[in-house]
Design a protein around this motif. Structure first.
Motif, PDB file in Angstrom:
ATOM      1  N   ASP A 238      38.703   4.991  70.019  1.00  0.00           N
ATOM      2  CA  ASP A 238      38.784   5.863  68.747  1.00  0.00           C
ATOM      3  C   ASP A 238      39.185   5.204  67.453  1.00  0.00           C
ATOM      4  N   LYS A 239      38.163   4.631  66.582  1.00  0.00           N
ATOM      5  CA  LYS A 239      38.383   3.696  65.533  1.00  0.00           C
ATOM      6  C   LYS A 239      39.617   4.175  64.780  1.00  0.00           C
ATOM      7  N   ALA A 240      39.488   5.326  64.134  1.00  0.00           N
ATOM      8  CA  ALA A 240      40.485   5.964  63.209  1.00  0.00           C
ATOM      9  C   ALA A 240      41.710   5.826  63.599  1.00  0.00           C
ATOM     10  N   ALA A 241      41.921   6.289  64.957  1.00  0.00           N
ATOM     11  CA  ALA A 241      43.283   6.410  65.876  1.00  0.00           C
ATOM     12  C   ALA A 241      43.668   4.908  65.787  1.00  0.00           C
ATOM     13  N   MET A 242      42.917   3.913  66.390  1.00  0.00           N
ATOM     14  CA  MET A 242      43.442   2.548  66.468  1.00  0.00           C
ATOM     15  C   MET A 242      43.934   1.899  65.223  1.00  0.00           C
ATOM     16  N   GLU A 243      43.201   2.236  64.263  1.00  0.00           N
ATOM     17  CA  GLU A 243      43.472   1.736  62.770  1.00  0.00           C
ATOM     18  C   GLU A 243      45.057   2.350  62.320  1.00  0.00           C
ATOM     19  N   ALA A 244      44.933   3.652  62.661  1.00  0.00           N
ATOM     20  CA  ALA A 244      46.372   4.162  62.530  1.00  0.00           C
ATOM     21  C   ALA A 244      47.626   3.585  63.192  1.00  0.00           C
ATOM     22  N   LYS A 245      47.238   3.582  64.437  1.00  0.00           N
ATOM     23  CA  LYS A 245      48.312   3.086  65.118  1.00  0.00           C
ATOM     24  C   LYS A 245      48.592   1.351  64.804  1.00  0.00           C
ATOM     25  N   GLN A 246      47.685   0.712  64.250  1.00  0.00           N
ATOM     26  CA  GLN A 246      47.874  -0.638  63.906  1.00  0.00           C
ATOM     27  C   GLN A 246      48.661  -0.640  62.484  1.00  0.00           C
ATOM     28  N   LEU A 247      48.121   0.575  61.697  1.00  0.00           N
ATOM     29  CA  LEU A 247      48.965   0.381  60.394  1.00  0.00           C
ATOM     30  C   LEU A 247      50.658   0.840  60.566  1.00  0.00           C
ATOM     31  N   ASP A 248      50.932   1.804  61.581  1.00  0.00           N
ATOM     32  CA  ASP A 248      51.962   2.199  62.021  1.00  0.00           C
ATOM     33  C   ASP A 248      53.169   0.925  62.550  1.00  0.00           C
ATOM     34  N   LEU A 249      52.157  -0.026  63.205  1.00  0.00           N
ATOM     35  CA  LEU A 249      52.895  -1.123  63.956  1.00  0.00           C
ATOM     36  C   LEU A 249      53.346  -2.157  62.759  1.00  0.00           C
ATOM     37  N   LEU A 250      52.228  -2.370  61.694  1.00  0.00           N
ATOM     38  CA  LEU A 250      52.490  -3.419  60.896  1.00  0.00           C
ATOM     39  C   LEU A 250      53.047  -2.994  59.490  1.00  0.00           C
ATOM     40  N   ALA A 251      53.557  -1.583  59.543  1.00  0.00           N
ATOM     41  CA  ALA A 251      54.203  -1.099  57.924  1.00  0.00           C
ATOM     42  C   ALA A 251      55.415  -1.854  57.805  1.00  0.00           C
ATOM     43  N   GLY A 252      55.574  -2.732  56.698  1.00  0.00           N
ATOM     44  CA  GLY A 252      56.548  -3.331  56.362  1.00  0.00           C
ATOM     45  C   GLY A 252      57.264  -4.345  57.293  1.00  0.00           C
ATOM     46  N   ALA A 253      56.334  -4.767  58.243  1.00  0.00           N
ATOM     47  CA  ALA A 253      56.640  -5.705  59.318  1.00  0.00           C
ATOM     48  C   ALA A 253      56.106  -6.872  58.987  1.00  0.00           C
ATOM     49  N   VAL A 254      54.974  -6.918  58.465  1.00  0.00           N
ATOM     50  CA  VAL A 254      54.248  -8.536  58.391  1.00  0.00           C
ATOM     51  C   VAL A 254      53.894  -8.834  56.904  1.00  0.00           C
ATOM     52  N   ASP A 255      53.955 -10.255  56.726  1.00  0.00           N
ATOM     53  CA  ASP A 255      53.502 -10.528  55.300  1.00  0.00           C
ATOM     54  C   ASP A 255      52.070 -10.996  55.295  1.00  0.00           C
ATOM     55  N   LEU A 256      51.430 -11.356  56.475  1.00  0.00           N
ATOM     56  CA  LEU A 256      49.991 -11.814  56.655  1.00  0.00           C
ATOM     57  C   LEU A 256      49.383 -11.172  57.821  1.00  0.00           C
ATOM     58  N   VAL A 257      48.039 -10.782  57.862  1.00  0.00           N
ATOM     59  CA  VAL A 257      47.421 -10.337  58.990  1.00  0.00           C
ATOM     60  C   VAL A 257      46.194 -11.666  59.104  1.00  0.00           C
ATOM     61  N   VAL A 258      46.174 -12.115  60.441  1.00  0.00           N
ATOM     62  CA  VAL A 258      45.086 -13.004  60.703  1.00  0.00           C
ATOM     63  C   VAL A 258      44.087 -12.699  61.714  1.00  0.00           C
ATOM     64  N   LEU A 259      42.784 -12.425  61.427  1.00  0.00           N
ATOM     65  CA  LEU A 259      41.753 -11.998  62.124  1.00  0.00           C
ATOM     66  C   LEU A 259      41.272 -13.197  62.939  1.00  0.00           C
ATOM     67  N   ALA A 260      41.672 -13.515  64.326  1.00  0.00           N
ATOM     68  CA  ALA A 260      41.291 -14.522  64.820  1.00  0.00           C
ATOM     69  C   ALA A 260      40.281 -14.507  65.777  1.00  0.00           C
ATOM     70  N   ARG A 261      39.122 -14.387  65.323  1.00  0.00           N
ATOM     71  CA  ARG A 261      37.890 -13.856  65.932  1.00  0.00           C
ATOM     72  C   ARG A 261      37.961 -12.465  66.414  1.00  0.00           C
ATOM     73  N   TYR A 262      38.509 -11.576  65.570  1.00  0.00           N
ATOM     74  CA  TYR A 262      38.691 -10.048  65.902  1.00  0.00           C
ATOM     75  C   TYR A 262      37.289  -9.372  65.877  1.00  0.00           C
ATOM     76  N   MET A 263      36.842  -8.572  66.633  1.00  0.00           N
ATOM     77  CA  MET A 263      35.270  -8.530  66.633  1.00  0.00           C
ATOM     78  C   MET A 263      35.192  -6.742  66.261  1.00  0.00           C
ATOM     79  N   GLN A 264      36.263  -6.364  65.909  1.00  0.00           N
ATOM     80  CA  GLN A 264      36.060  -4.950  65.021  1.00  0.00           C
ATOM     81  C   GLN A 264      35.903  -4.908  63.419  1.00  0.00           C
ATOM     82  N   ILE A 265      35.366  -4.235  62.867  1.00  0.00           N
ATOM     83  CA  ILE A 265      35.242  -4.353  61.359  1.00  0.00           C
ATOM     84  C   ILE A 265      36.366  -3.298  60.731  1.00  0.00           C
ATOM     85  N   LEU A 266      37.223  -4.011  59.937  1.00  0.00           N
ATOM     86  CA  LEU A 266      38.138  -3.217  59.381  1.00  0.00           C
ATOM     87  C   LEU A 266      37.460  -2.321  58.326  1.00  0.00           C
ATOM     88  N   SER A 267      38.296  -0.973  58.342  1.00  0.00           N
ATOM     89  CA  SER A 267      37.721  -0.189  57.204  1.00  0.00           C
ATOM     90  C   SER A 267      38.267  -0.564  56.079  1.00  0.00           C
TER      91      SER A 267
END
Lengths: 291, 291, 291, 291
Positions: free
Chosen positions: C156-185
């Motif tokens: 479930d793409k929306a659910a996946m992105e929501a979880k990702q955003l939760d995980l990263l909130a305030g925790a990272v300065d940079l995201v690296v897509l190292a051959r990530y095969m999903q399209i970010l919304s």
């Protein structure tokens, strides 16, 4: 997905024939005729002549034949008969038999890990049978790949080489010096019974010896390079297999030159090992022919 | 010294045979056997298969035979007989006959002068029979090389192409578009009766169309490139012969990108023309095989 | 030896100031004057103007000042006052604070392992806080480096992105897509609160979309490349940070093109991440300035 | 179109200041402050420090100031006063004054023609005041460009150099050795009163001496290169300005290596001359800083 993928088309019943001889009419026809007679299908045939007249001739023939394993003695016999009048040197390789490789390292891990990683993901068709080091620094890194790590200290060089020769005797088809910081003795090279590929941390012939990055920095070179070559008794003078460079500027420190150089080293070494593993490299005096 | 030097070994009695067919057992042996039967010496033989099974097969054979000129009809007859059962397309080229080339230009001189200069110094074995331009700007530059310059204005495109076709009919083996800023009609390409090589001022497929340097600048590309390809009815979509790039940074202006790009263009075009002149390029669908 | 080595000169009390504004007289003097007033020593100062007149101005100033941590608020206040009349955008970075990075992957491991390895050996001054994947294939590889691996399925793409955003909130300065095969919304990119660097498996702008190696093979390209760029809502159209290419021929299969391309991808991505980590990259519209 | 185009933004009232000194706080601020005081607008400012502490500092500042010609003595006086306490070496260059260049050649024309052609089409902002040769082979080629050709035979080396020094005295700002096959005496280099740029036909330091292409062929090198450097008394050991390479294989003959090498030579020399003409090159011991 990337672990199990094979990078090769099926290599069962596939063989590679390398030949070297004085250039003369009829070689290609003779080999192609032999292939037709035994019912082999030529998959690829590459050749090179050093001169239109009076030069050396090199050929790599890849062919497919049902039941190669069983028919190998018969085919070798036929090749030997064909080779004699031409004065050919030749060797026949079973493409389905991966070469057994020992990697020698000291403390730098970049070339070693690159090779281990390529084999693990199925991108390099060799079997790394052991990693030999005069240090223990890289033991855990190697263990992560499930490859045996053998520590042979360098306190007594003669003893070290004797142990190495014992370990390798009959067990390897290739030795790779992946930034191994000990100089091999002539005796070792003669006795090891397998070709040895070394990665040199400069664009040979240049900055031979210690600390090439500091010397490149001092001289203001604009390109940093690396050279993979067969090791011979005459250090750094063996036949070159592959070289590459990367652009640098005055703004890079000697440490950054080293880091950039290491990226070149691991790519150059991996390409050289791959070509050797695919029986593409024929030595010609101090140089190589890559077919 | 540099004017008279020939870059070739003597090409008298030397021929090049190009063949394309479905891959199947026995091709190499058949061709090599034919060479042996007519008494030809194979100088080089390069081949390529697109796939181990069911692919296309390409081969370039260079051979030497006494009295090739007189024996050519006989040899062609033998090749035709050999080719039929394999379903081969083939062509035979006399290495001693330099290809006759027309160069089309508009106002940029860098690619044109590079080709003229290479021919003059004996580095490129073609005969430039004329330079055709829709402008007069480069007339004197061409005159310095003793090559005919033909001005055909572009005011009426149909009339221009008719004049060009008249001029070239039966007179050229190759047309080179050395930054010619007019689009050739499909009709022209079909009627001209010779292959057409174009140099495109970007690393195709990318920035097709006008003003690629400004667009590369805007997009912040880090490498500027050029592509030499055969011209087809579908502009910039023809088979690629050669490409190269050079590194740039944000500090280069769009004009400097253009200047760097022009250095790449002339080297890439010169290499493509050389390979074509040496009968090394076989077209395979939308791509090429360089043997 | 290679594990503990630091690649940086001591970065304590060292800061980097990035500024962007319309080009105008007095900027360099103003900044240099401020540095002198606060007692800072300029370690390096690089700038770029897009045009001699009426262009944009970019500057990166690295400076050393005793007690930077404590004095930071005061210095920021002074910079803000200086910046206002010039209409400057600016940012101030503490060189001793390594950026916190999340790496997104799917199933390809080459870019991921290269980054993990560079950080482990002290060659890349970032902290990889987690690896996020919609697959579990690379879990063990990441575990070997002692880095948290978070599996978030893509059912479930929306659910996946929501979880990702939760995980990263305030925790990272940079995201690296190292051959990530999903399209970010678009929504994800806007909410993630950190720049996103993507590695694209072609020399952009070219062969956008699926399976670029097969398409490159079909078109006969002679160079295989990769592009690292900031991800924007318009996929693959973000500002380019770094690109590189490697030479290939018709003899390479599509699989070998991919393998060669992957070697380029990991070097290009590593360089882009390094430059970003060193605060060298300033975005300018659709392009970047690397200082 | 291509003949009249200027490649520079208007360089009237534009100057370039080069400085070298021990690294120390306050240099950038001092120079920027001086620029502000005299009413100059800094167009670009690039600097480099060899080390964070205790290193050498290099800066190139390009600035625009109304009436630079008249104000130059005043500005030089101010720079001299600023420079003294810092222990700076400095030089000030008027960007509107094209450097006067003499080109020395023997019989190879590739580097010579490339420079003549770039100047003619407005791509290289130098004035070629004469071409000096110990042979007459290239007289007509030079005449086509309307540049004086001076033949000074090499039968008596001392006499030849005396004539060359007479010819150049006070007349040139730069001497370019465009494949000049005579070795300059130390005496000549000391007396000529202008920097000398040489193009070396290998990737230095490598294959120094005669016939590098044959030696590269023998050794099987995979990359052919060229190096542009300032000539010093110690032949081929002067500071490197630019280098580049091109990939080759065993299939290239020594003649083809030479031809490929010559393409690299002319591009490398042209870049080196351009950077020198733009006052971008600062010598630092045996290396250079390119700003």
């Amino acid at each position: 997905m990337n672990r199990k993928r094979s990078t090769m088309t099926d290599s069962t019943d596939t063989a590679r024939l390398l030949i070297t001889c004085d250039d003369q009419p009829g070689i290609v026809a003779a080999v192609a005729g032999l292939m037709a007679r035994v019912g082999a299908n030529i998959i690829s045939l590459d050749q090179h002549s050093t001169d239109a007249e009076g030069g050396k001739f090199f050929q790599r023939t890849v062919f497919h034949i049902e039941g190669f394993g069983e028919r190998r003695p018969e085919i070798e016999q036929m090749i030997a008969e064909l080779a004699a009048p031409f004065g050919m040197e030749w060797s026949l390789h079973d493409a389905s038999q991966r070469k057994r490789v020992a990697i020698f390292v000291s403390q730098y891990d970049h070339c070693l890990l690159d090779l281990l990683w390529r084999v693990q993901r199925g991108d390099l068709d060799i079997d790394i049978v052991c990693v030999v080091s005069n240090h223990t620094a890289l033991e855990q890194s190697v263990a992560n790949f499930g490859v045996p790590f053998v520590h042979i200290p360098s306190t007594d060089k003669a003893a070290m080489e004797a142990k190495q020769l014992d370990l390798l005797a009959g067990a390897v088809d290739l030795v790779v010096l992946a930034r191994y910081m000990q100089i091999l003795s002539d005796d070792f090279i003669q006795k090891v019974g397998a070709p040895v590929i070394n990665i040199h941390h400069s664009f040979l012939p240049a900055f031979i010896g210690a600390n090439p990055y500091a010397r490149a920095k001092e001289r203001g070179v604009k390109l940093i390079g690396a050279t993979a070559h067969y090791a011979t008794a005459d250090l750094d003078e063996g036949p070159i297999i592959e070289q590459d460079v990367t652009r640098v500027t005055h703004a890079e420190s000697a440490l950054e030159l080293q880091r950039r150089g290491q990226d070149v080293e691991r790519l150059v070494l991996a390409r050289a090992v791959r070509w050797h593993a695919e029986d593409r490299v024929i030595v010609h005096g101090r140089s190589t022919v890559i077919l």
